[in-house]
Design a protein around this motif. Structure first.
Motif, short mmCIF file in Angstrom:
data_model
loop_
_atom_site.label_atom_id
_atom_site.label_comp_id
_atom_site.label_asym_id
_atom_site.label_seq_id
_atom_site.Cartn_x
_atom_site.Cartn_y
_atom_site.Cartn_z
N ALA A 116 8.83 -47.82 26.06
CA ALA A 116 8.30 -46.95 24.99
C ALA A 116 7.06 -46.18 25.48
CB ALA A 116 7.97 -47.78 23.77
N LEU A 145 2.38 -49.17 24.24
CA LEU A 145 2.67 -50.59 24.02
C LEU A 145 2.95 -50.92 22.54
CD1 LEU A 145 2.89 -52.83 25.99
CD2 LEU A 145 0.40 -53.07 25.97
N GLU A 156 4.19 -49.08 20.28
CA GLU A 156 5.52 -48.58 19.91
C GLU A 156 6.61 -49.50 20.47
OE1 GLU A 156 6.46 -46.31 17.81
OE2 GLU A 156 4.41 -45.66 17.42
N ASP A 157 6.37 -50.01 21.65
CA ASP A 157 7.34 -50.91 22.27
C ASP A 157 7.56 -52.11 21.35
OD1 ASP A 157 8.69 -52.53 24.40
OD2 ASP A 157 7.97 -50.87 25.61
N ILE A 158 6.46 -52.65 20.85
CA ILE A 158 6.53 -53.82 19.97
C ILE A 158 7.20 -53.45 18.65
CG2 ILE A 158 5.10 -55.45 18.67
CD1 ILE A 158 3.12 -55.33 21.10
#
Lengths: 247, 330
Positions: A32, A35, A37-39
């Motif tokens: 992503a 970070l 946004e990844d989560i």
């Protein structure tokens, strides 16, 4: 009152939407733009995988043929999938991913609201549980579409392109047939959907396309896009290659 | 922990008598088991060493998402997919806590990210190895997370407060990760002949790289001695490696798998296993960027960062516009 065959078909539509979109979102993991946004993308994917287990679990129960949710997810081929064409669209860039999510969430939230309190107790219970999660998904994807639509010239151009590209897949969400009408007709949800997306697109400074053209064939299984087969080839690799294994 | 060969001042440990009063008070506080907090005075070397160590650890979590992320889309059941995704998501979360801990030392996440992407800052050697079969998800959880825990549990008592507190949360999640890895290994080792073969192959490939995670012997290292005096390193590399082997060898027996080391043997006298050292030349090659996946890992991270640039810029621009509109309305 839906027949068992109609119920099974309808439950696969709900389950396959969650399965296919959850899979698409999981493809982002580790890649992503930032970070946080990844989560968040992983959270959405996890919710959808959980919903898949519930819808397809119930489908397998209704079918009564000794299959379970995993057998339905991992052992059917393209022509037996019943998801909307919208959710099998590839991730392309982050803008497409979030626009696809936004359009789906805006339909999903209205659908689940309509299903809450359904006469079929298990459908009602799954809808109620999912609605809590999807309320958050809808809020987040709308905020993201607004931020990226309004953000910079580049982000605006990308988001408009994503909207234009995905718009022909919106109409299928509201088409209804006997299977839908036996459980919950999506056609009347269009008004609330339109109101919701019009408000968000205006704030995002994005222009809603004029065309009403709609691709169809996903939820009836008549004609999926080429993308679905590739997804299944990856997703189903292990259970197909080692059919006797337990994992 | 995923930090290896972290350089300290290189000057060797000074005695209390050689320190000025400020540094002496600092060292005495550490010796007494006290915590150092972000606003406290600290020697420059302590700050720099910590930034290197915490940064390396944070980067390892982020790059560490990739080898396991490689199997999320191919997980064989819905439950396995959810568990693996949740695990890799935890790693992103660990990266986030650790970057925050490092930020309390005056370095930004963006700066650390740039240093990772340019190859200036390192991450653990282990994440430069490929994950080739589903059994690797078991081996990574069992061995790699198992090795990480050896280091991380003592670091909950490390002298720097924000680091110690981040480690408390991380350890809780890591022990769950290790158990889920072992659970996959059990299924594979007791599954069909093909699954058993995958399990043994995964152990063969991950055994020595896991031993390398602790770094080469640091008995003679001035860097390690200083870090231990500052309590940002709690045990020697050899001590932790021995503990790891002692714990893991019986687990491999239980699984019915063979550790690929002919010299692995219980030594009654020392109360631990004798075992072969990994190939340290390979380790240094990996550190230099010649690991089997080193190029791919950095390429992947750089691509994600470059392709996400427009998103980060747009988010900031939108936030600025909102702030300006709010100010204008007031």
């Amino acid at each position: 009152m839906a027949t068992d065959a109609q119920l099974l078909e309808w439950l696969c539509r709900m389950g396959d939407n969650a399965l296919v979109l959850g899979h698409r979102m999981s493809e982002w993991c580790g890649h992503a733009p930032v970070l946080e946004e990844d989560i968040a993308l992983a959270n959405t994917a996890l919710d959808l995988i959980g919903q898949t287990q519930l819808w397809l679990g119930l489908a397998a129960e209704v079918e009564g043929a000794g299959r379970d949710a995993d057998a339905l997810a991992y052992r059917r081929d393209v022509m037996d999938f019943r998801n909307l064409l919208l959710v099998e669209q590839p991730n392309r860039d982050f803008g497409h991913t979030m626009m696809r999510q936004f359009l789906f969430d805006a339909w999903h939230i209205e659908m689940l609201r309509a299903l809450k309190g359904h006469e079929h107790e298990q459908i009602s219970a799954i809808a109620e549980k999912s609605l809590k999660e999807v309320t958050y998904h809808a809020e987040r994807s709308a905020d993201t579409v607004i931020a990226l639509g309004d953000g910079t010239e580049e982000s605006h151009t990308r988001m408009q392109a994503a909207l234009d590209r995905l718009w022909p897949y919106v109409g299928e969400m509201f088409l209804s047939d006997d299977v839908d009408r036996a459980v919950c007709d999506p056609a009347p949800l269009r008004e609330a959907f339109d109101a919701r997306i019009n408000a968000v697109l205006a704030e995002a400074t994005l222009t809603r396309p004029d065309s009403d053209f709609a691709h169809k064939g996903g939820k009836t299984g008549v004609r999926h896009t080429e993308h679905l087969g590739h997804m299944l080839a990856v997703m189903q690799f292990l259970p197909r290659a080692y059919p006797d294994a337990q994992w | 922990m995923y930090a290896q060969m972290v350089k300290s001042t290189g000057e060797g440990v000074r005695s209390l008598d050689q320190m000025d009063p400020q540094e002496r008070a600092f060292q005495e506080r550490i010796d007494a088991g006290g915590k150092i907090e972000p606003k406290d005075w600290m020697p420059d070397g302590y700050r720099k060493t910590l930034v290197r160590q915490i940064g390396q650890h944070a980067h390892s979590e982020i790059v560490g998402q990739l080898p396991e992320g490689n199997w999320i889309t191919r997980a064989p059941t819905l439950e396995r997919k959810a568990i693996l995704l949740a695990k890799v998501q935890d790693e992103a979360g660990h990266g986030l806590y650790l970057y925050c801990a490092a930020e309390t030392l005056g370095v930004t996440r963006d700066q650390m990210t740039r240093d990772l992407l340019s190859g200036k800052m390192k991450y653990s050697s282990i994440f430069n190895y490929p994950t080739l079969t589903w059994a690797d998800m078991g081996a990574v959880g069992w061995l790699v997370d198992g090795a990480a825990i050896m280091n991380q549990v003592p670091l909950q008592r490390t002298s720097y407060g924000p680091y110690a507190r981040a480690m408390v949360r991380i350890c809780k999640e890591e022990s769950f990760h290790q158990r889920q890895g072992f659970d996959i290994m059990m299924k594979m080792a007791r599954g069909t002949p093909e699954q058993k073969r995958m399990a043994q192959d995964a152990l063969n490939r991950f055994w020595y790289p896991s031993l390398m995670m602790f770094g080469p012997s640091d008995a003679e290292s001035v860097h390690s001695a200083q870090s231990m005096a500052w309590k940002i390193k709690m045990n020697s590399n050899d001590e932790l490696r021995q503990k790891f082997v002692d714990l893991t060898a019986p687990q491999a027996d239980y699984l019915g798998l063979t550790i690929p080391d002919e010299n692995l043997k219980w030594n009654e006298e020392k109360g631990g296993y004798d075992f072969s050292e990994p190939d340290w030349d390979e380790f240094f090659d990996v550190l230099k960027g010649n690991g089997p996946c080193s190029v791919e890992r950095l390429e992947d991270r750089n691509r994600a960062w470059d392709e996400g640039r427009w998103v980060r810029e747009a988010m900031l621009a939108h936030a600025d516009k909102k702030r300006a509109a709010k100010l204008a309305a007031e």
